[in-house]
Design a protein around this motif. Structure first.
Motif, short mmCIF file in Angstrom:
data_model
loop_
_atom_site.label_atom_id
_atom_site.label_comp_id
_atom_site.label_asym_id
_atom_site.label_seq_id
_atom_site.Cartn_x
_atom_site.Cartn_y
_atom_site.Cartn_z
N GLY A 1 0.71 -10.44 0.48
CA GLY A 1 0.28 -10.38 -0.92
C GLY A 1 -0.06 -11.76 -1.47
N LEU A 2 0.69 -12.76 -1.07
CA LEU A 2 0.41 -14.13 -1.52
C LEU A 2 -0.91 -14.63 -0.96
N VAL A 3 -1.17 -14.33 0.31
CA VAL A 3 -2.44 -14.74 0.92
C VAL A 3 -3.62 -14.06 0.24
N VAL A 4 -3.48 -12.75 -0.02
CA VAL A 4 -4.54 -12.00 -0.69
C VAL A 4 -4.78 -12.54 -2.11
N SER A 5 -3.70 -12.83 -2.83
CA SER A 5 -3.82 -13.37 -4.18
C SER A 5 -4.49 -14.73 -4.18
N PHE A 6 -4.14 -15.57 -3.21
CA PHE A 6 -4.74 -16.90 -3.10
C PHE A 6 -6.25 -16.78 -2.89
N ALA A 7 -6.64 -15.90 -1.96
CA ALA A 7 -8.06 -15.73 -1.66
C ALA A 7 -8.83 -15.21 -2.88
N ALA A 8 -8.25 -14.23 -3.58
CA ALA A 8 -8.92 -13.66 -4.75
C ALA A 8 -9.06 -14.69 -5.87
N SER A 9 -8.01 -15.46 -6.11
CA SER A 9 -8.04 -16.47 -7.17
C SER A 9 -9.01 -17.60 -6.85
N LEU A 10 -9.20 -17.87 -5.58
CA LEU A 10 -10.12 -18.92 -5.16
C LEU A 10 -11.57 -18.46 -5.23
N LEU A 11 -11.81 -17.19 -4.89
CA LEU A 11 -13.17 -16.67 -4.82
C LEU A 11 -13.69 -16.15 -6.16
N ALA A 12 -12.81 -15.70 -7.06
CA ALA A 12 -13.25 -15.15 -8.34
C ALA A 12 -14.13 -16.10 -9.14
N PRO A 13 -13.76 -17.39 -9.25
CA PRO A 13 -14.63 -18.31 -10.02
C PRO A 13 -16.01 -18.50 -9.40
N LEU A 14 -16.18 -18.15 -8.14
CA LEU A 14 -17.46 -18.31 -7.46
C LEU A 14 -18.32 -17.04 -7.51
N SER A 15 -17.85 -16.01 -8.24
CA SER A 15 -18.57 -14.74 -8.30
C SER A 15 -19.97 -14.94 -8.85
N PRO A 16 -21.01 -14.47 -8.12
CA PRO A 16 -22.39 -14.65 -8.58
C PRO A 16 -22.77 -13.75 -9.74
N ASN A 17 -22.02 -12.65 -9.95
CA ASN A 17 -22.30 -11.75 -11.06
C ASN A 17 -21.01 -11.02 -11.44
N PHE A 18 -21.10 -10.20 -12.50
CA PHE A 18 -19.91 -9.53 -13.01
C PHE A 18 -19.36 -8.52 -12.02
N GLY A 19 -20.23 -7.87 -11.25
CA GLY A 19 -19.77 -6.90 -10.25
C GLY A 19 -18.85 -7.54 -9.23
N TRP A 20 -19.23 -8.72 -8.75
CA TRP A 20 -18.39 -9.41 -7.78
C TRP A 20 -17.09 -9.89 -8.42
N LEU A 21 -17.14 -10.23 -9.71
CA LEU A 21 -15.91 -10.62 -10.41
C LEU A 21 -14.94 -9.44 -10.47
N ILE A 22 -15.47 -8.23 -10.69
CA ILE A 22 -14.62 -7.04 -10.70
C ILE A 22 -13.98 -6.83 -9.33
N VAL A 23 -14.77 -7.02 -8.26
CA VAL A 23 -14.23 -6.88 -6.90
C VAL A 23 -13.09 -7.87 -6.70
N ALA A 24 -13.30 -9.12 -7.11
CA ALA A 24 -12.25 -10.14 -6.97
C ALA A 24 -11.01 -9.77 -7.78
N ARG A 25 -11.24 -9.19 -8.95
CA ARG A 25 -10.13 -8.78 -9.82
C ARG A 25 -9.32 -7.65 -9.17
N VAL A 26 -10.00 -6.71 -8.52
CA VAL A 26 -9.32 -5.62 -7.82
C VAL A 26 -8.49 -6.18 -6.67
N VAL A 27 -9.08 -7.09 -5.90
CA VAL A 27 -8.35 -7.70 -4.78
C VAL A 27 -7.14 -8.46 -5.30
N GLN A 28 -7.31 -9.17 -6.42
CA GLN A 28 -6.20 -9.90 -7.01
C GLN A 28 -5.09 -8.95 -7.44
#
Length: 461
Positions: free
Chosen positions: A78-105
């Motif tokens: 869970g910590l690894v998944v949270s780290f990856a999501a928190s790192l990738l969310a700011p790089l989301s190219p659009n809102f759809g990808w931000l939602i995906v990152a939010r779900v993973v988080q």
């Protein structure tokens, strides 16, 4: 508590606070995300829906899975998944990808919440009650200060900081957890090897999880799309019917399967427990409608900055934290009902105050409504848990707790849906007054429910 026990507590605490912190920080960022992506409130509200839908599904599933996979392994993953999501969310190219990152988080943070309490119960053999209360402070404290933290981050940086701020917490938790959480029981590992994938999926009720998720998402898409476009198109109607059909199949499946995702048979068997959960849904609907709606109102209608919005929202969290220990002592003496009645009255008064706000009302006056909702939340945090224990037999304590958490998430999602529909995609002073009136009516219903249940209980005695 020895050094190892302290390290275990800190590692688990830093992990489990991430779910409530991230669910609450976003409340002050909704208006900013609307500006960045050029979306209305209904569309941006998926940043809230996605997190709570994922949490509602992930926490009970992961709680079951930990018996097969191992709690230490789940927590670290869970910590690894949270780290990856928190790192990738700011790089989301659009809102759809931000939602995906939010779900993973949400899934990553839910993995830690699902097993965090169990890790403490298993490995903390001394002063276990104190240890569990400390974890509760981590959870409630993170939720309370989330809007303030979010406001500070938005004031000095931008919305990306709401995700980046997780990284040091995750890293510290992982380093401590790797050293302090004992390895999983070898006997459990042996048992895991004996279960096939097919048996594992049946035991996890993968079919129920899938039907529940499809039904909930389809209905939300249909309602929000219809509200946003202002008309019921054939596509929206078909999507809504798909959601209803999926939920109908889900209910039928849950009554038949041996290992249900949500044990609906429990509701039929224990009507008092059913009423507790219905009341908890309503409590969370009221609280989170204010929690997510007020920051957007302040920023888009009253043009209050993110930092000052966070300061105002801190009133809610501090009043909640202050009321909780007082509620605990009161409930120990008088039972949960008086506290729950007072909580409903405070929610009614707070909602009524919101309904009187207009464009000339002093902004600081919203603190009165926030204080009323904060105190009521502190009373509900303890009172609803006590009501759950009072109305659920010991032999179904685990099942009752799972249903209780599901009710929390359902109320939260309904609050966002209500706010989106009432505001018609765009916040306004008139729309917020209408929301206040609706919340006043719902809070009055909550008062009636508490008084009626109290009379029924006295009559049964």
């Amino acid at each position: 508590m020895n050094a190892r026990g302290t390290g275990l507590m800190i590692s688990v605490g830093l992990g489990i606070l991430l779910n409530p912190l991230n669910s609450s920080m976003i409340s002050v960022a909704i208006a900013r995300l609307q500006q960045v992506y050029g979306l209305n409130y209904s569309a941006v509200s998926w940043i809230i829906f996605s997190f709570y839908i994922a949490s509602a599904v992930a926490q009970p599933v992961v709680g079951k899975a930990s018996d097969l996979i191992g709690r230490r392994r789940i927590f670290l993953t869970g910590l690894v998944v949270s780290f990856a999501a928190s790192l990738l969310a700011p790089l989301s190219p659009n809102f759809g990808w931000l939602i995906v990152a939010r779900v993973v988080q949400s899934i990553g943070t839910s993995m830690m919440v699902a097993v965090g309490m169990a890790l403490v119960r298993i490995h903390m053999t001394e002063k276990q009650g104190s240890a569990l209360s400390v974890l509760s402070i981590f959870i409630s404290g993170a939720a309370a200060i989330g809007p303030f933290v979010g406001g500070v981050l938005l004031q000095w940086w931008d919305w990306q900081a709401i995700f980046i701020v997780n990284l040091p917490f995750v890293a510290a938790s992982f380093l401590l957890a790797w050293r302090m959480i004992p390895a999983d029981d070898p006997a459990e590992s042996a048992a895991r090897g004996k279960m096939s994938w097919r048996k594992g999926l049946e035991w996890m009720d993968a079919t129920g999880v899938l039907l529940f998720t499809i039904g909930l998402v389809a209905l939300l898409v249909a309602v929000l799309s219809t509200q946003s476009s202002g008309q019921l198109s054939i596509r929206n109607l078909a999507t809504g019917l798909l959601g209803l059909a999926a939920l109908g199949l889900f209910i039928s499946h849950e009554f038949k399967t041996a290992s249900p995702f949500i044990p609906l048979r429990t509701f039929a068997r224990y009507p008092a427990l059913t009423w507790v959960n219905v009341q908890f849904v309503l409590v969370n609907l009221l609280f989170y409608a204010l929690f997510f709606g007020l920051p957007s109102y302040l920023q888009t209608v009253r043009h209050v900055g993110e930092f000052h919005t966070g300061i105002l929202m801190l009133t809610l969290g501090l009043c909640s934290l202050a009321a909780s220990p007082i509620a605990g002592r009161w409930i120990d003496r008088s039972g949960p009902k008086p506290a729950l009645v007072l909580s409903a009255i405070l929610m009614t008064l707070g909602s009524l105050w919101l309904a009187t706000l207009n464009s000339t009302s002093p902004v600081v006056s919203v603190s009165l409504a926030l204080a009323a909702f904060g105190i009521s939340n502190g009373l509900n945090t303890v009172g609803m848990q006590a009501a759950l224990f009072q109305n659920s037999p010991k032999e179904i304590a685990g099942v009752a707790s799972g249903l209780f958490n599901t009710s929390r998430y359902l109320g939260t999602m309904l609050s966002s849906l209500l706010t989106s529909v009432v505001m018609a995609g765009q916040f306004s002073a008139g729309g917020f007054r209408r929301l206040g009136i609706i919340l006043t009516v719902l809070a009055a219903v909550l008062i009636w429910m508490n008084l009626r249940l109290r009379k029924d209980r006295q009559r049964n005695k």
